[in-house]
Design a protein around this motif. Structure first.
Motif, short mmCIF file in Angstrom:
data_model
loop_
_atom_site.label_atom_id
_atom_site.label_comp_id
_atom_site.label_asym_id
_atom_site.label_seq_id
_atom_site.Cartn_x
_atom_site.Cartn_y
_atom_site.Cartn_z
N UNK A 1 22.56 31.62 16.05
CA UNK A 1 21.83 31.19 14.86
C UNK A 1 22.63 30.19 14.03
N UNK A 2 23.94 30.19 14.19
CA UNK A 2 24.78 29.17 13.55
C UNK A 2 25.34 28.21 14.59
N UNK B 1 18.43 35.36 20.38
CA UNK B 1 18.59 34.39 19.30
C UNK B 1 18.63 32.95 19.80
N UNK B 2 18.57 32.73 21.12
CA UNK B 2 18.47 31.38 21.65
C UNK B 2 17.09 31.19 22.27
N UNK C 1 13.69 30.24 20.16
CA UNK C 1 13.01 28.98 20.43
C UNK C 1 11.56 29.20 20.84
N UNK C 2 11.32 30.19 21.69
CA UNK C 2 9.94 30.52 22.05
C UNK C 2 9.15 30.99 20.82
N UNK C 3 9.83 31.74 19.95
CA UNK C 3 9.18 32.26 18.75
C UNK C 3 8.78 31.12 17.81
N UNK D 1 12.59 36.22 11.20
CA UNK D 1 12.43 37.25 12.23
C UNK D 1 13.77 37.67 12.79
N UNK D 2 14.66 36.72 13.03
CA UNK D 2 16.00 37.04 13.54
C UNK D 2 16.78 37.87 12.51
N UNK D 3 16.63 37.56 11.23
CA UNK D 3 17.29 38.35 10.19
C UNK D 3 16.81 39.80 10.22
#
Length: 328
Positions: free
Chosen positions: A49-50, A182-183, A187-189, A210-212
């Motif tokens: 994510x970073x 998270x990759x 990206x799909x999300x 969503x990742x958070x």
């Protein structure tokens, strides 16, 4: 002492019985190992994510390659986390430590800060304010590195020696799955959010939100876990000491133990140089693939899909072999 044929052999010299294949496999179902597995997922989730996921977002937003290249420095907290590891090891977090214990308190605390940092990053716009993006990404990396420190200590202290290999295999496998989520998953999300009519900026924002939310998996795991006995004993033994004394002892003990090992400096130089080149070359992979004309979904499916199966199979196989065929 005579060497009569009737004398019993020294039991310490006999080879240790080999664990059965069933015992070697069921170690992965031990509650302690399962806790480590979910914490591994929580550790692997924030890394991209970073990193690579953020770089795809920046390149799609039109940020130039020179600026993107400088974002390799955002990962510096992962390299320098050994500097504040003694602080995490020795200091208390008000309210959290008293309620959950030293390790679990730091786990919950760092995960709450991590969620806040990811949400802050979600609200930025790489095209208009790359400086704020850099600040948000740096906070995500710092909180993620702090979580890694605590998870590593929790894993070592909570697992007996016979489960360490399996615990490490589970941790690495779940870490890789967290990175995949998270990759490729992120990206799909984002593409899915865009397909509902969201703007590109809004789709990226909701993807990061969503990742958070998925960090809460690690928080729930920390709440369900129990504080390692080793940590509880150490906490009781140092309860009357000042914070300065605890930090000093933790720092000196950690560095002295490492430097006392054979060829410590050579090992340190090897690891630093290896990760240095890997970090800088990896930074440009995502924008390079996007510039070649591939979509974010192509990048997710091809670049981040290759090698995952090998990593998972190799990690669990290593834990199985270490459990079944001991070095003694």
């Amino acid at each position: 002492m005579t060497n009569s044929p009737d004398a019993l052999p020294d039991q310490s010299l006999l080879p240790k019985p080999r664990a059965s294949w069933r015992e070697a496999l069921t170690v992965y179902l031990q509650p302690r190992v399962l806790i480590v597995l979910f914490l591994g997922f929580s550790s692997g989730l924030p890394l991209a994510l970073s990193g690579s996921t953020l770089l795809v977002w920046m390149r799609e937003s039109g940020v130039d390659l020179g600026t993107i290249g400088l974002f390799a420095l955002v990962g510096t907290p992962y390299t320098l986390k050994f500097l504040w590891a003694p602080l995490v090891d020795a200091l208390h977090v008000p309210l959290f430590t008293r309620r959950f214990g030293r390790r679990r308190g730091w786990l919950v605390f760092s995960q709450m800060l991590l969620i806040g940092a990811i949400l802050l990053l979600a609200l930025t716009d790489p095209a208009k304010a790359p400086l704020f993006v850099a600040l948000g990404a740096l906070l995500v990396a710092a909180m993620s590195a702090t979580q890694d420190i605590v998870v590593d200590a929790f894993r070592v202290e909570s697992l007996p020696e016979s489960e360490q290999a399996a615990g490490m295999a589970s941790y690495v496998a779940a870490y890789r799955i967290g990175m995949l989520i998270s990759t490729a998953g992120a990206l799909f999300l984002v593409s899915a959010y865009e397909s509902t009519g969201q703007t590109r900026l809004a789709a990226w924002m909701w993807g990061y939100v969503t990742m958070a939310a998925m960090v809460l998996i690690g928080t729930l795991t920390a709440l369900l876990a129990t504080e390692p006995e080793q940590s509880a004993r150490a906490e009781a033994a140092t309860s009357g000491e000042s914070a300065f004394v605890r930090v000093s002892r933790a720092a000196v003990g950690a560095f002295a133990e490492f430097l006392a090992r054979k060829d410590a400096w050579a090992a340190l130089c090897f690891v630093v140089l290896f990760k240095f080149t890997d970090a800088f070359s990896g930074t440009m992979t995502a924008p390079f693939v996007i510039d070649l004309g591939f979509s974010r979904n192509d990048y997710a499916a091809i670049v981040k899909g290759v090698g995952l199966a090998a990593t998972l199979i190799g990690g669990f196989a290593g834990g199985y072999v270490a459990r079944r065929y001991t070095l003694a």
